[in-house]
Design a protein around this motif. Structure first.
Motif, PDB file in Angstrom:
ATOM      1  N   SER A 159       0.866  -1.184   0.000  1.00  0.00           N
ATOM      2  CA  SER A 159       0.000   0.000   0.000  1.00  0.00           C
ATOM      3  C   SER A 159       0.898   1.228   0.000  1.00  0.00           C
ATOM      4  O   SER A 159       1.411   1.651   1.044  1.00  0.00           O
ATOM      5  N   MET A 160       1.087   1.791  -1.165  1.00  0.00           N
ATOM      6  CA  MET A 160       1.949   2.968  -1.281  1.00  0.00           C
ATOM      7  C   MET A 160       1.638   3.687  -2.578  1.00  0.00           C
ATOM      8  O   MET A 160       1.118   3.106  -3.533  1.00  0.00           O
ATOM      9  N   GLY A 161       1.939   4.969  -2.575  1.00  0.00           N
ATOM     10  CA  GLY A 161       1.652   5.794  -3.735  1.00  0.00           C
ATOM     11  C   GLY A 161       0.400   6.607  -3.536  1.00  0.00           C
ATOM     12  O   GLY A 161      -0.635   6.089  -3.114  1.00  0.00           O
ATOM     13  N   MET A 162       0.526   7.908  -3.811  1.00  0.00           N
ATOM     14  CA  MET A 162      -0.601   8.828  -3.724  1.00  0.00           C
ATOM     15  C   MET A 162      -0.653   9.627  -5.019  1.00  0.00           C
ATOM     16  O   MET A 162       0.057   9.326  -5.979  1.00  0.00           O
ATOM     17  N   SER A 163      -1.494  10.640  -5.058  1.00  0.00           N
ATOM     18  CA  SER A 163      -1.666  11.388  -6.301  1.00  0.00           C
ATOM     19  C   SER A 163      -0.355  11.997  -6.789  1.00  0.00           C
ATOM     20  O   SER A 163      -0.137  12.140  -7.994  1.00  0.00           O
ATOM     21  N   SER A 164       0.542  12.339  -5.868  1.00  0.00           N
ATOM     22  CA  SER A 164       1.798  13.007  -6.248  1.00  0.00           C
ATOM     23  C   SER A 164       2.915  12.055  -6.649  1.00  0.00           C
ATOM     24  O   SER A 164       3.894  12.494  -7.263  1.00  0.00           O
ATOM     25  N   ASP A 165       2.810  10.778  -6.292  1.00  0.00           N
ATOM     26  CA  ASP A 165       3.922   9.861  -6.566  1.00  0.00           C
ATOM     27  C   ASP A 165       3.460   8.494  -7.061  1.00  0.00           C
ATOM     28  O   ASP A 165       4.137   7.487  -6.866  1.00  0.00           O
ATOM     29  N   LEU A 166       2.327   8.469  -7.723  1.00  0.00           N
ATOM     30  CA  LEU A 166       1.781   7.200  -8.214  1.00  0.00           C
ATOM     31  C   LEU A 166       2.774   6.469  -9.117  1.00  0.00           C
ATOM     32  O   LEU A 166       2.986   5.259  -8.981  1.00  0.00           O
ATOM     33  N   GLU A 167       3.401   7.191 -10.040  1.00  0.00           N
ATOM     34  CA  GLU A 167       4.289   6.546 -11.002  1.00  0.00           C
ATOM     35  C   GLU A 167       5.482   5.896 -10.307  1.00  0.00           C
ATOM     36  O   GLU A 167       5.878   4.773 -10.650  1.00  0.00           O
ATOM     37  N   ALA A 168       6.049   6.593  -9.327  1.00  0.00           N
ATOM     38  CA  ALA A 168       7.168   6.023  -8.582  1.00  0.00           C
ATOM     39  C   ALA A 168       6.737   4.770  -7.834  1.00  0.00           C
ATOM     40  O   ALA A 168       7.465   3.768  -7.792  1.00  0.00           O
ATOM     41  N   ALA A 169       5.554   4.812  -7.239  1.00  0.00           N
ATOM     42  CA  ALA A 169       5.059   3.664  -6.482  1.00  0.00           C
ATOM     43  C   ALA A 169       4.843   2.457  -7.389  1.00  0.00           C
ATOM     44  O   ALA A 169       5.183   1.323  -7.031  1.00  0.00           O
ATOM     45  N   VAL A 170       4.279   2.693  -8.555  1.00  0.00           N
ATOM     46  CA  VAL A 170       4.047   1.589  -9.487  1.00  0.00           C
ATOM     47  C   VAL A 170       5.375   1.004  -9.960  1.00  0.00           C
ATOM     48  O   VAL A 170       5.526  -0.219 -10.080  1.00  0.00           O
ATOM     49  N   GLN A 171       6.356   1.860 -10.203  1.00  0.00           N
ATOM     50  CA  GLN A 171       7.672   1.363 -10.592  1.00  0.00           C
ATOM     51  C   GLN A 171       8.251   0.444  -9.528  1.00  0.00           C
ATOM     52  O   GLN A 171       8.976  -0.507  -9.840  1.00  0.00           O
ATOM     53  N   GLU A 172       7.927   0.705  -8.264  1.00  0.00           N
ATOM     54  CA  GLU A 172       8.479  -0.085  -7.165  1.00  0.00           C
ATOM     55  C   GLU A 172       7.548  -1.202  -6.695  1.00  0.00           C
ATOM     56  O   GLU A 172       7.776  -1.812  -5.657  1.00  0.00           O
ATOM     57  N   GLY A 173       6.484  -1.468  -7.453  1.00  0.00           N
ATOM     58  CA  GLY A 173       5.684  -2.657  -7.176  1.00  0.00           C
ATOM     59  C   GLY A 173       4.418  -2.461  -6.367  1.00  0.00           C
ATOM     60  O   GLY A 173       3.849  -3.447  -5.869  1.00  0.00           O
ATOM     61  N   ALA A 174       3.946  -1.244  -6.217  1.00  0.00           N
ATOM     62  CA  ALA A 174       2.713  -1.009  -5.469  1.00  0.00           C
ATOM     63  C   ALA A 174       1.579  -1.894  -5.998  1.00  0.00           C
ATOM     64  O   ALA A 174       1.422  -2.065  -7.207  1.00  0.00           O
TER      65      ALA A 174
END
Length: 234
Positions: free
Chosen positions: A203-218
């Motif tokens: 559970s990670m990633g918000m409106s400001s960092d969604l792309e980074a979170a998806v890159q890291e496996g969210a």
């Protein structure tokens, strides 16, 4: 300010998530949206529900309970509690939510298990990790995570599903990815230490960092502004 049109905003959020998953080389169903609906009135949640959203994340207990009453006819909503959780709130959370993302102490996990009504499925739990090591942030220290997870996994009425974090804001994709990569490592460590636990949730990633979170496996991204627009005052 006029409310944004929810169906279009929700569709845009899904398109953004799918694009991020595609760019990361991941299946398009590898991550889901959790609509962070704190401070939003029940009517706005109903609009999101009518547009297909089912999972909602709430930070403020009494506000959430009021919305649950107002939306009681929508019996397939999945309620996630994502805010700070003190001992005096655990009973109501155990009784009225499907998920809790903010568990960082065994005392809280134990109370949630003890107070979970017998007729309900085990409460899904994510352990909140303070990956940025901020004194002002809640969360278990990464080095104490395995011990907390082992103890939580033994509780009868909760189901340990994964980890959650709210990293410090960062301006670049690389800087955003760094603490999220640590959270991914935390989950991998737990999966190795507890092979019989259903540990499948980042559970990670918000409106400001969604792309980074998806890159890291969210696997679950918590979006508020991207769906509902600028936050209303609580």
């Amino acid at each position: 300010m006029k409310d944004i049109a929810l169906p279009e905003a929700l569709a845009g959020a899904h398109a953004r998530l799918e694009h991020a998953l595609h760019e990361a080389g991941r299946p398009l169903d590898a991550a889901a949206l959790l609509a962070v609906s704190k401070t939003q009135p029940a009517a706005r949640l109903r609009q999101a529900y009518q547009a297909g959203q089912r999972a909602f994340g709430e930070n403020y207990l009494q506000e959430a309970l009021d919305k649950q009453v107002a939306l009681a006819d929508l019996d397939d909503i999945i309620w996630h509690f994502i805010g700070p959780l003190q001992s005096n709130k655990t009973r109501a959370v155990a009784e009225h939510f499907d998920w809790v993302h903010s568990v960082d102490r065994l005392k809280i996990a134990r109370r949630l298990s003890e107070q979970r009504p017998a007729g309900l499925a085990p409460l899904n739990i994510c352990l909140q990790v303070n990956v940025s090591r901020e004194d002002s942030k809640a969360g278990v220290a990464p080095e104490a995570l395995v011990e907390l997870a082992r103890a939580t996994h033994q509780l009868a009425n909760v189901r340990l599903r994964g980890v959650m974090a709210i990293p410090a804001p960062a301006d670049t994709l690389a800087a955003q990815r760094q603490p999220l990569a640590e959270l991914r490592t935390c989950l991998a460590t737990l999966q190795k230490a507890l092979p019989d636990a259903p540990l499948d949730t980042l559970s990670m990633g918000m409106s400001s960092d969604l792309e980074a979170a998806v890159q890291e496996g969210a696997t679950l991204v918590r979006l508020g502004t991207a769906i509902f627009g600028p936050r209303r005052q609580a």
